[in-house]
Design a protein around this motif. Structure first.
Motif, PDB file in Angstrom:
ATOM      1  N   TYR A   1      22.059  -8.900  22.891  1.00 20.28           N
ATOM      2  CA  TYR A   1      21.155  -7.610  22.985  1.00 20.28           C
ATOM      3  C   TYR A   1      19.859  -7.721  22.476  1.00 20.28           C
ATOM      4  CZ  TYR A   1      19.989  -3.048  23.885  1.00 20.28           C
ATOM      5  OH  TYR A   1      19.387  -1.821  24.125  1.00 20.28           O
ATOM      6  N   ILE A   2      20.752  -7.541  21.205  1.00 22.03           N
ATOM      7  CA  ILE A   2      19.556  -7.106  19.669  1.00 22.03           C
ATOM      8  C   ILE A   2      18.416  -8.524  19.768  1.00 22.03           C
ATOM      9  CG2 ILE A   2      18.525  -7.548  17.226  1.00 22.03           C
ATOM     10  CD1 ILE A   2      21.771  -6.234  17.502  1.00 22.03           C
ATOM     11  N   ALA A   3      18.356  -9.913  19.861  1.00 20.11           N
ATOM     12  CA  ALA A   3      17.192 -11.196  20.463  1.00 20.11           C
ATOM     13  C   ALA A   3      16.817 -10.956  21.002  1.00 20.11           C
ATOM     14  CB  ALA A   3      18.253 -12.154  20.397  1.00 20.11           C
ATOM     15  N   GLU A   4      16.899  -9.644  22.285  1.00 18.82           N
ATOM     16  CA  GLU A   4      17.029  -9.609  23.475  1.00 18.82           C
ATOM     17  C   GLU A   4      15.535  -8.818  23.613  1.00 18.82           C
ATOM     18  OE1 GLU A   4      19.393  -8.896  26.803  1.00 18.82           O
ATOM     19  OE2 GLU A   4      19.720 -11.336  27.483  1.00 18.82           O
ATOM     20  N   GLN A   5      16.243  -7.911  22.584  1.00 15.28           N
ATOM     21  CA  GLN A   5      15.190  -6.469  22.711  1.00 15.28           C
ATOM     22  C   GLN A   5      13.957  -6.811  21.535  1.00 15.28           C
ATOM     23  OE1 GLN A   5      15.538  -3.656  23.599  1.00 15.28           O
ATOM     24  NE2 GLN A   5      16.359  -4.519  25.129  1.00 15.28           N
ATOM     25  N   LEU A   6      14.013  -7.708  20.327  1.00 13.90           N
ATOM     26  CA  LEU A   6      13.068  -8.953  19.270  1.00 13.90           C
ATOM     27  C   LEU A   6      12.604  -9.040  19.834  1.00 13.90           C
ATOM     28  CD1 LEU A   6      15.509  -9.970  16.336  1.00 13.90           C
ATOM     29  CD2 LEU A   6      14.256  -7.775  16.735  1.00 13.90           C
ATOM     30  N   ILE A   7      12.232  -9.941  21.117  1.00 11.24           N
ATOM     31  CA  ILE A   7      11.158 -11.134  21.953  1.00 11.24           C
ATOM     32  C   ILE A   7      10.475 -10.473  22.476  1.00 11.24           C
ATOM     33  CG2 ILE A   7      11.461 -13.005  23.829  1.00 11.24           C
ATOM     34  CD1 ILE A   7      14.446 -13.799  23.229  1.00 11.24           C
ATOM     35  N   GLU A   8      10.942  -8.618  23.351  1.00 10.86           N
ATOM     36  CA  GLU A   8      10.846  -7.807  23.702  1.00 10.86           C
ATOM     37  C   GLU A   8       9.723  -7.073  22.871  1.00 10.86           C
ATOM     38  OE1 GLU A   8      12.739  -5.151  25.854  1.00 10.86           O
ATOM     39  OE2 GLU A   8      13.859  -6.769  27.316  1.00 10.86           O
ATOM     40  N   ALA A   9       9.767  -7.077  22.069  1.00  9.48           N
ATOM     41  CA  ALA A   9       8.840  -5.919  21.130  1.00  9.48           C
ATOM     42  C   ALA A   9       7.688  -6.927  20.512  1.00  9.48           C
ATOM     43  CB  ALA A   9      10.107  -5.736  20.137  1.00  9.48           C
ATOM     44  N   VAL A  10       7.864  -8.851  20.398  1.00  7.07           N
ATOM     45  CA  VAL A  10       7.242  -9.714  20.194  1.00  7.07           C
ATOM     46  C   VAL A  10       6.182  -9.559  21.312  1.00  7.07           C
ATOM     47  CG1 VAL A  10       7.113 -11.730  19.837  1.00  7.07           C
ATOM     48  CG2 VAL A  10       8.570 -11.022  18.488  1.00  7.07           C
ATOM     49  N   GLU A  11       6.645  -9.861  22.733  1.00  2.00           N
ATOM     50  CA  GLU A  11       6.215 -10.214  23.855  1.00  2.00           C
ATOM     51  C   GLU A  11       4.687  -8.888  23.594  1.00  2.00           C
ATOM     52  OE1 GLU A  11       8.600 -10.775  26.283  1.00  2.00           O
ATOM     53  OE2 GLU A  11       8.568 -12.579  26.576  1.00  2.00           O
ATOM     54  N   ALA A  12       5.100  -7.292  23.186  1.00  2.00           N
ATOM     55  CA  ALA A  12       4.330  -6.368  23.114  1.00  2.00           C
ATOM     56  C   ALA A  12       3.242  -6.386  22.212  1.00  2.00           C
ATOM     57  CB  ALA A  12       5.450  -5.153  23.249  1.00  2.00           C
ATOM     58  N   GLY A  13       3.694  -7.011  21.081  1.00  2.00           N
ATOM     59  CA  GLY A  13       2.786  -7.074  20.293  1.00  2.00           C
ATOM     60  C   GLY A  13       2.631  -7.036  18.917  1.00  2.00           C
ATOM     61  N   HIS A  14       4.844  -6.464  18.834  1.00  2.00           N
ATOM     62  CA  HIS A  14       4.760  -5.894  17.339  1.00  2.00           C
ATOM     63  C   HIS A  14       5.173  -7.510  16.990  1.00  2.00           C
ATOM     64  CE1 HIS A  14       4.842  -1.926  18.969  1.00  2.00           C
ATOM     65  NE2 HIS A  14       5.626  -2.421  20.516  1.00  2.00           N
ATOM     66  N   HIS A  15       4.236  -7.989  15.446  1.00  2.00           N
ATOM     67  CA  HIS A  15       5.311  -9.335  15.397  1.00  2.00           C
ATOM     68  C   HIS A  15       5.585  -9.079  14.081  1.00  2.00           C
ATOM     69  CE1 HIS A  15       1.744 -10.878  17.658  1.00  2.00           C
ATOM     70  NE2 HIS A  15       3.123 -10.439  18.430  1.00  2.00           N
ATOM     71  N   THR A  16       5.166  -7.342  12.795  1.00  2.00           N
ATOM     72  CA  THR A  16       5.665  -7.300  11.797  1.00  2.00           C
ATOM     73  C   THR A  16       7.075  -7.313  11.228  1.00  2.00           C
ATOM     74  OG1 THR A  16       5.069  -4.943  11.774  1.00  2.00           O
ATOM     75  CG2 THR A  16       3.286  -6.590  11.331  1.00  2.00           C
ATOM     76  N   LEU A  17       7.536  -7.118   9.708  1.00  2.00           N
ATOM     77  CA  LEU A  17       8.864  -7.430  10.084  1.00  2.00           C
ATOM     78  C   LEU A  17       8.890  -5.859   9.806  1.00  2.00           C
ATOM     79  CD1 LEU A  17      11.107  -9.314   8.520  1.00  2.00           C
ATOM     80  CD2 LEU A  17      10.497  -9.060   6.337  1.00  2.00           C
ATOM     81  N   GLY A  18       8.765  -5.245   9.483  1.00  2.00           N
ATOM     82  CA  GLY A  18       8.637  -3.442   9.790  1.00  2.00           C
ATOM     83  C   GLY A  18       9.190  -3.316  11.233  1.00  2.00           C
ATOM     84  N   ASP A  19       7.608  -3.648  12.112  1.00  2.00           N
ATOM     85  CA  ASP A  19       7.984  -3.533  13.327  1.00  2.00           C
ATOM     86  C   ASP A  19       9.401  -3.922  13.717  1.00  2.00           C
ATOM     87  OD1 ASP A  19       5.775  -2.282  13.698  1.00  2.00           O
ATOM     88  OD2 ASP A  19       4.417  -3.477  14.227  1.00  2.00           O
ATOM     89  N   LEU A  20       9.758  -4.986  13.707  1.00  2.00           N
ATOM     90  CA  LEU A  20      11.381  -6.187  14.472  1.00  2.00           C
ATOM     91  C   LEU A  20      12.273  -5.295  13.914  1.00  2.00           C
ATOM     92  CD1 LEU A  20       9.442  -9.551  14.018  1.00  2.00           C
ATOM     93  CD2 LEU A  20       9.709  -8.072  16.107  1.00  2.00           C
ATOM     94  N   THR A  21      12.349  -4.864  12.351  1.00  2.00           N
ATOM     95  CA  THR A  21      13.209  -4.078  11.878  1.00  2.00           C
ATOM     96  C   THR A  21      13.805  -2.792  12.456  1.00  2.00           C
ATOM     97  OG1 THR A  21      12.947  -5.355   9.654  1.00  2.00           O
ATOM     98  CG2 THR A  21      14.072  -2.892   9.590  1.00  2.00           C
ATOM     99  N   ALA A  22      12.849  -1.829  12.760  1.00  2.00           N
ATOM    100  CA  ALA A  22      12.688  -1.279  13.467  1.00  2.00           C
ATOM    101  C   ALA A  22      13.542  -0.959  15.163  1.00  2.00           C
ATOM    102  CB  ALA A  22      11.851  -0.036  12.956  1.00  2.00           C
ATOM    103  N   VAL A  23      12.677  -1.605  15.939  1.00  2.00           N
ATOM    104  CA  VAL A  23      12.963  -2.461  17.127  1.00  2.00           C
ATOM    105  C   VAL A  23      14.575  -3.009  16.759  1.00  2.00           C
ATOM    106  CG1 VAL A  23      12.838  -4.294  18.869  1.00  2.00           C
ATOM    107  CG2 VAL A  23      11.169  -3.143  18.035  1.00  2.00           C
ATOM    108  N   ALA A  24      14.782  -3.693  15.702  1.00  2.00           N
ATOM    109  CA  ALA A  24      16.426  -4.142  15.969  1.00  2.00           C
ATOM    110  C   ALA A  24      17.449  -3.019  15.701  1.00  2.00           C
ATOM    111  CB  ALA A  24      16.134  -5.292  14.926  1.00  2.00           C
ATOM    112  N   ARG A  25      17.036  -2.511  15.341  1.00  2.00           N
ATOM    113  CA  ARG A  25      17.979  -1.325  14.376  1.00  2.00           C
ATOM    114  C   ARG A  25      18.122   0.156  15.049  1.00  2.00           C
ATOM    115  NH1 ARG A  25      19.926  -1.512   9.676  1.00  2.00           N
ATOM    116  NH2 ARG A  25      18.609  -2.458   7.813  1.00  2.00           N
ATOM    117  N   ARG A  26      17.231   0.127  16.300  1.00  2.00           N
ATOM    118  CA  ARG A  26      17.747   1.053  17.357  1.00  2.00           C
ATOM    119  C   ARG A  26      18.302   0.665  18.049  1.00  2.00           C
ATOM    120  NH1 ARG A  26      12.624   2.254  17.379  1.00  2.00           N
ATOM    121  NH2 ARG A  26      11.156  -0.047  18.362  1.00  2.00           N
ATOM    122  N   ALA A  27      18.476  -0.388  18.619  1.00  2.00           N
ATOM    123  CA  ALA A  27      18.924  -1.379  19.226  1.00  2.00           C
ATOM    124  C   ALA A  27      20.666  -1.474  19.026  1.00  2.00           C
ATOM    125  CB  ALA A  27      18.665  -3.526  19.529  1.00  2.00           C
TER     126      ALA A  27
END
Length: 71
Positions: free
Chosen positions: A34-60
């Motif tokens: 589930y967390i990996a899928e959320q990360l993939i969606e974030a990357v596809e939406a243009g979120h590539h930075t460590l900070g952005d991805l960390t926020a997405v993963a923590r939300r998941a």
């Protein structure tokens, strides 16, 4: 999904490991997936930075914990 740069892939791997380390035994397959899928969606939406991805993963992770606590 388009091609993911090696840097973005490395960021995703680091974030997934860090966040899943907070789960018992590093998380079960479904939680990690589930967390990996959320990360993939974030990357596809243009979120590539460590900070952005960390926020997405923590939300998941919060969503997973909320589901666990409500059952």
């Amino acid at each position: 999904m388009g091609e993911i740069s090696s840097r973005v892939q490395a960021n995703m791997d680091v974030v997934l490991q860090q966040v899943c380390a907070e789960l018992p035994h590093g998380g079960d397959h479904e939680s990690r997936k589930y967390i990996a899928e959320q990360l993939i969606e974030a990357v596809e939406a243009g979120h590539h930075t460590l900070g952005d991805l960390t926020a997405v993963a923590r939300r998941a992770l919060l969503q997973i914990n909320n589901r666990s606590n409500s059952t």
